[in-house]
Write a protein that holds these residues in place. Structure first.
Motif, PDB file in Angstrom:
ATOM      1  N   UNK A 186       1.857   1.057  -6.250  1.00  0.00           N
ATOM      2  CA  UNK A 186       0.582   1.369  -6.081  1.00  0.00           C
ATOM      3  C   UNK A 186       0.310   1.791  -8.172  1.00  0.00           C
ATOM      4  N   UNK A 187      -0.805   2.442  -8.419  1.00  0.00           N
ATOM      5  CA  UNK A 187      -0.304   3.186  -9.739  1.00  0.00           C
ATOM      6  C   UNK A 187      -1.252   2.365 -10.755  1.00  0.00           C
ATOM      7  N   UNK A 188      -2.167   1.380  -9.929  1.00  0.00           N
ATOM      8  CA  UNK A 188      -3.104   0.228 -10.296  1.00  0.00           C
ATOM      9  C   UNK A 188      -3.273  -0.893  -9.356  1.00  0.00           C
ATOM     10  N   UNK A 189      -4.109  -1.822  -9.979  1.00  0.00           N
ATOM     11  CA  UNK A 189      -5.134  -2.626  -8.402  1.00  0.00           C
ATOM     12  C   UNK A 189      -3.706  -3.556  -8.879  1.00  0.00           C
ATOM     13  N   UNK A 190      -3.194  -4.266 -10.277  1.00  0.00           N
ATOM     14  CA  UNK A 190      -2.690  -4.907 -10.521  1.00  0.00           C
ATOM     15  C   UNK A 190      -0.641  -4.722  -9.406  1.00  0.00           C
ATOM     16  N   UNK A 191      -0.140  -3.700  -9.591  1.00  0.00           N
ATOM     17  CA  UNK A 191       0.492  -3.434  -8.139  1.00  0.00           C
ATOM     18  C   UNK A 191       0.340  -3.790  -6.913  1.00  0.00           C
ATOM     19  N   UNK A 192      -1.216  -3.170  -6.643  1.00  0.00           N
ATOM     20  CA  UNK A 192      -1.058  -3.352  -5.490  1.00  0.00           C
ATOM     21  C   UNK A 192      -1.802  -4.285  -4.316  1.00  0.00           C
ATOM     22  N   UNK A 193      -3.100  -5.070  -5.637  1.00  0.00           N
ATOM     23  CA  UNK A 193      -3.176  -6.219  -5.135  1.00  0.00           C
ATOM     24  C   UNK A 193      -2.364  -7.174  -3.827  1.00  0.00           C
ATOM     25  N   UNK A 194      -0.894  -7.195  -4.713  1.00  0.00           N
ATOM     26  CA  UNK A 194      -0.774  -8.718  -4.046  1.00  0.00           C
ATOM     27  C   UNK A 194      -0.232  -7.967  -2.543  1.00  0.00           C
ATOM     28  N   UNK A 195       0.229  -7.217  -2.253  1.00  0.00           N
ATOM     29  CA  UNK A 195       0.439  -6.284  -1.116  1.00  0.00           C
ATOM     30  C   UNK A 195      -0.089  -6.891   0.245  1.00  0.00           C
ATOM     31  N   UNK A 196      -1.662  -7.518  -0.202  1.00  0.00           N
ATOM     32  CA  UNK A 196      -2.485  -8.015   0.217  1.00  0.00           C
ATOM     33  C   UNK A 196      -1.777  -9.500   1.140  1.00  0.00           C
TER      34      UNK A 196
END
Length: 159
Positions: free
Chosen positions: A45-55
């Motif tokens: 988390x902390x920004x889409x760049x960090x969390x988007x790859x969890x998808x």
């Protein structure tokens, strides 16, 4: 263990096997390895760049956890798709990470969680690392590096 160090010119990439992923278990006030192990999850988390790859992570996928500048600390099987931390139930549990709920109302910056059943877990001080192993700054990537995958399977005794 087979050839501990990758020689020059060794083929690092292979076609992705459809199962194995690298996870960068960056620690800080939002996440701690001890919490991930105790409660069965990976997060970013902390920004889409960090969390988007969890998808990319789906039930049945295998995820190899790496703490940057420490080494590989575990492998687990994904058991549920990504959800915002507010929907994960984790905030009701005792956590070492003091700020996992930071930006909980902001979908762009909130922490996101993927539930994992850990297969093998190592303490930070027992992390596995040798020169040449794959590492990446993205939260999640497909693990295509056959040399790294072979070393990890041998070191963590995973088929």
């Amino acid at each position: 263990m087979t050839s501990a160090y990758r020689g020059a010119g060794a083929d690092k990439r292979m076609g992705w096997n459809g199962r194995d992923f690298y996870y960068s278990a960056g620690e800080g006030d939002r996440r701690r390895w001890a919490d991930m192990v105790r409660h069965g999850f990976v997060s970013a988390g902390g920004g889409r760049w960090y969390s988007r790859t969890l998808r990319m992570l789906e039930p049945g996928h295998r995820v190899w956890a790496h703490i940057p500048k420490v080494g590989y600390v575990g492998v687990g099987e994904v058991v549920a798709p990504v959800v915002p931390v507010a929907e994960s139930g984790l905030l009701d549990l005792p956590l070492e990470a003091p700020a996992m709920d930071r930006h909980i109302d902001d979908p762009e910056r909130s922490e996101y969680v993927v539930r994992v059943r850990w297969i093998v877990v190592l303490a930070r001080e027992d992390a596995f690392w040798i020169p040449g192993l794959y590492a990446n700054e993205n939260s999640v990537t497909r693990l295509r590096d056959s040399w790294t995958l072979q070393r990890l399977c041998e070191a963590l005794d995973v088929p």
